[in-house]
Scaffold this motif. Sequence first.
Motif, short mmCIF file in Angstrom:
data_model
loop_
_atom_site.label_atom_id
_atom_site.label_comp_id
_atom_site.label_asym_id
_atom_site.label_seq_id
_atom_site.Cartn_x
_atom_site.Cartn_y
_atom_site.Cartn_z
N PRO A 149 0.86 -1.18 0.00
CA PRO A 149 0.00 0.00 0.00
C PRO A 149 0.89 1.23 0.00
O PRO A 149 2.02 1.15 0.46
N SER A 175 -3.81 1.75 -3.29
CA SER A 175 -3.87 3.05 -2.61
C SER A 175 -5.23 3.21 -1.95
O SER A 175 -6.10 3.87 -2.50
N LEU A 217 -7.02 -0.35 5.16
CA LEU A 217 -6.86 -1.59 4.38
C LEU A 217 -8.08 -2.51 4.43
O LEU A 217 -8.08 -3.57 3.81
N SER A 244 -8.07 -3.56 -1.28
CA SER A 244 -6.97 -4.08 -0.46
C SER A 244 -7.27 -5.49 -0.01
O SER A 244 -6.42 -6.38 -0.08
#
Length: 590
Positions: free
Chosen positions: A235, A395, A401, A406
Amino acid sequence: MQREQKIGTITKVSGPLVVAEGMEGAEMYEVVKVSKEKLIGEIIELEGDKASIQVYESTSGIGPGEPVYRTGAPLRVELGPGLLETFYDGIQRPLDVLEKQTGAFIARGVEVPGLSRTKKWEFVPKVKKGDKVEEGDALGTVQETTLIEHKVLVPPRISGTIQEIKKGNFTIEEVIAKVKNKEGKIDDLKMYQKWPVRKERPTKEELIPIEPLVTGQRVIDAFFPITKGGTACIPGPFGSGKTVVQHQLSKWADADIVIFVGCGERGNEMTDVLLEFPELKDPRTGEPLMKRTVLIANTSNMPVAAREASIYTGITIGEYFRDMGYKVALMADSTSRWAEALREISGRLEEMPGEEAYPAYLGSRTAAFYERAGRVICLGSEKREGSLSVIGAVSPPGGDLSEPVSQNTLRVTKVFWGLDDALASRRHFPAINWLTSYSLYAKEIEPYMKEKVAEDWVELRTEAMVILQQEDSLKEIVRLVGVEALSLKEQLVLDTAKSIREDFLQQNAFDPIDTYTSLKKDYWMLKIILTFHQKGLEALDRGVELEKILTLPIKEKIAKAKFVEEKKMGDLEKLVGEIGKVIEGVKVEK
Ligand code: ADP
């Protein structure tokens, strides 16, 4: 150019999505040309004679009643000499050629082939008339750049006897070999082939990745390794050092070929990574890194649909170099933008939305992309191994997250490098958090590490990671009741943890020596830190004052180990013995 037939008529335009009727006979994922301007699009839904088309160029000014032309082919990329050093858009149009033709603001409906039709390449044959060849065999080679030899491969599904093979300088459109198959049919082979981007390229066999992709970055190689053929997720909150990590990986990872896919950033800017790429040097040869790199990025006036295609264009090119037996590393930045493109198109298709309005198939699409990574035996009669490692940046908004992109990425990738804002603001670089990151390859590469690095590698790595975890819980106690509450041994743990963080994990990308560390040096660096710890514990048992241990001048040498050149690694080995002697020599005051 492909033959185009008009068949359909536009009935609706909604941003990058165009609906057309009268499309009977068209196929899913067929490429079509939309309107008189012949914008490039791809059929993503078919219902009777009605097709929904995602268009890779701006559809402004296009309206119902205009024609749609079929091309009869899916979205394909051209694979052959000329890929390296090129900067492509999401559908493999070379940006410099586009710009030359239409100016910086790229016009619509421009068709530019992915590979130059006029450039001549010197083809050196590796087979002769009468030889039998099968799919994946190398017909010959082209020195594509000073760093990379391009193998010209027999395309999948073709095999037979060489009827004719040429030698000399040719454009990619010239026939360099004729192959007669069992049925007596002759295939004319050129130096390039086309491949549909959404289809994985075939291999002979999938192998388990067991060798690390050595990146020279200590926190990665020692603690959270990725393999050749492995997948990782990173990330990148803004300012956390993501660009530097990506540059370091591109420069130092022991991959032959680097593919960088910029899926587009917010506000449609091109990522810094891409802008700076042409400046980077290959540290091992001093040549521009571009000589073994392919860049794919979306230009500012390309709509979201082009982002959707770009990762497939990138991975297909990656597979092609893997098929030659190369070790390929692909980086995609950021796949969140790719997922947003999926979401936008899905919304316009009025599909049933899933979590946070992403389509329900986000998970399966994400998995299908990462599954194209791997270590394989390539097609061909010669036993050739290739690998394709994929590192995807996400991102998440606000760094959270738990959001779907993610989560779906973490479900399929085996490594997570948790870039951390807080570490970056303390200027701990690379800002990869050692408590939240993980690698599921650590076990798989153990035999390799034991054989190539050191027999006690696993114990050393485990001990270092345990000390860092102990630090985390001890810090909580210190915060609540102060350092006095800790035993002397616990206080030594805190000091060793600090040493692991500062003397080992922190690594300056801009220092000529510190920028890269070999696995062996990783080992010796950890060894000296942990020898100090071990000997320190023993000294405490003897009754030595903690203060005396922590102020030993030899600590200075431990801190400087990172600046010891690779070729002077013997100095570190000696330091291990020296540390032992020094600490054993500390006298106990009566
Ligand atoms: P991001 O791309 O996440 O916005 P950058 O990669 O540009 O952030 O990093 C921001 C700054 O952090 C860099 O300009 C550099 O000063 C520092 N930095 C990041 N990583 C390192 C590193 N490994 N070594 C030294 N400095 C670093």
